[in-house]
Design a protein around this motif. Structure first.
Motif, PDB file in Angstrom:
ATOM      1  N   MET A 127       0.810  -1.210   0.000  1.00  0.00           N
ATOM      2  CA  MET A 127       0.000   0.000   0.000  1.00  0.00           C
ATOM      3  C   MET A 127       0.845   1.263   0.000  1.00  0.00           C
ATOM      4  SD  MET A 127      -3.192   0.554  -0.320  1.00  0.00           S
ATOM      5  CE  MET A 127      -3.509   2.171  -1.028  1.00  0.00           C
ATOM      6  N   GLU A 128       1.942   1.270   0.740  1.00  0.00           N
ATOM      7  CA  GLU A 128       2.788   2.458   0.785  1.00  0.00           C
ATOM      8  C   GLU A 128       3.402   2.755  -0.581  1.00  0.00           C
ATOM      9  OE1 GLU A 128       3.043   4.691   3.269  1.00  0.00           O
ATOM     10  OE2 GLU A 128       1.440   3.443   4.098  1.00  0.00           O
ATOM     11  N   THR A 129       3.801   1.707  -1.274  1.00  0.00           N
ATOM     12  CA  THR A 129       4.359   1.897  -2.612  1.00  0.00           C
ATOM     13  C   THR A 129       3.292   2.421  -3.563  1.00  0.00           C
ATOM     14  OG1 THR A 129       5.942   0.103  -2.271  1.00  0.00           O
ATOM     15  CG2 THR A 129       5.540   0.774  -4.536  1.00  0.00           C
ATOM     16  N   LEU A 130       2.073   1.902  -3.417  1.00  0.00           N
ATOM     17  CA  LEU A 130       0.971   2.387  -4.251  1.00  0.00           C
ATOM     18  C   LEU A 130       0.730   3.875  -4.033  1.00  0.00           C
ATOM     19  CD1 LEU A 130      -1.767  -0.410  -4.154  1.00  0.00           C
ATOM     20  CD2 LEU A 130      -0.379   0.314  -6.100  1.00  0.00           C
ATOM     21  N   LYS A 131       0.769   4.302  -2.789  1.00  0.00           N
ATOM     22  CA  LYS A 131       0.556   5.720  -2.485  1.00  0.00           C
ATOM     23  C   LYS A 131       1.633   6.576  -3.140  1.00  0.00           C
ATOM     24  CE  LYS A 131      -1.791   4.970   1.937  1.00  0.00           C
ATOM     25  NZ  LYS A 131      -1.692   5.122   3.425  1.00  0.00           N
ATOM     26  N   SER A 132       2.842   6.028  -3.229  1.00  0.00           N
ATOM     27  CA  SER A 132       3.949   6.797  -3.813  1.00  0.00           C
ATOM     28  C   SER A 132       3.767   7.039  -5.303  1.00  0.00           C
ATOM     29  CB  SER A 132       5.278   6.076  -3.560  1.00  0.00           C
ATOM     30  OG  SER A 132       5.430   4.946  -4.410  1.00  0.00           O
TER      31      SER A 132
END
Length: 211
Positions: free
Chosen positions: A97-102
């Protein structure tokens, strides 16, 4: 009788005309899919010989980018857009999820249900990672480390698995320190498996996102 004969004659002429427009072109005059490589990795398909396909389970894509992304997807999720693994990584390319937000994605449900967004997210992440690793790529591309030829595509694949920081530490330690994910897969193995593909069209961009 004359009208019927005239109708069928006209129909025959029309069919013959249309059919002539759908004849396959001669492959000998369309060599765009061939390269001059001699190392066994050159792109040799499509082929006119049916026997060339008998033992192939997937299309042969040589060093082209489509082969690169599909090979990574096969390793990550077996190519399944809706797959979620035991650690919560999602989609065809297994994003956290954190990578997606980036890369500008904040809705996991929308992401899982949109192949288009997943493909864009993969490209965006490659662009971001290429920017962050540009010095590593410039310094090590084409060199040999731990018996593996270092290439841009291999570096970017390793970053997809372990993140940019892990890749930088790997090279800083001259290959003596490398990350393994929770399933035991190392960035070194990704660098080897996905090396040598053409990622030259990916433009390094720290602000890349799906929009």
């Amino acid at each position: 009788m004359i009208k019927k004969w005239s109708f069928y004659s006209s129909l025959t002429i029309i069919i013959a005309f249309l059919s002539s427009g759908f004849k396959p072109s001669n492959l000998d005059s369309n060599q765009w899919f061939l390269t001059n490589e001699t190392d066994g990795t050159d792109y040799l398909f499509p082929s006119q010989k049916q026997n060339d396909y008998i033992d192939l389970n997937v299309p042969f894509t040589g060093k082209f980018f489509v082969g690169y992304k599909e090979a990574i997807a096969l390793m990550e999720s077996e190519g399944e857009y809706k797959k979620i693994n035991s650690l919560g990584y999602m989609g065809k390319y297994q994003f956290g999820m954190e990578t997606l937000k980036s890369v500008g994605v904040h809705d996991s449900t929308l992401f899982l249900n949109s192949p288009k967004i997943q493909e864009k997210a993969f490209i965006a992440l490659l662009a971001k990672n290429k920017w962050e690793l540009k010095e590593v790529i410039e310094k090590y591309d084409g060199t040999i480390m731990n018996g593996i030829k270092v290439t841009e595509s291999g570096i970017l694949a390793a970053a997809h698995l372990g993140g940019v920081g892990s890749v930088k530490r790997y090279f800083k330690s001259n290959g003596k320190r490398y990350f393994r994910d929770a399933y035991g897969t190392s960035i070194r193995s990704y660098m080897k498996s996905f090396g040598g593909f053409d990622t030259s069209f990916i433009v390094a961009d720290i602000n890349a996102n799906v929009h």
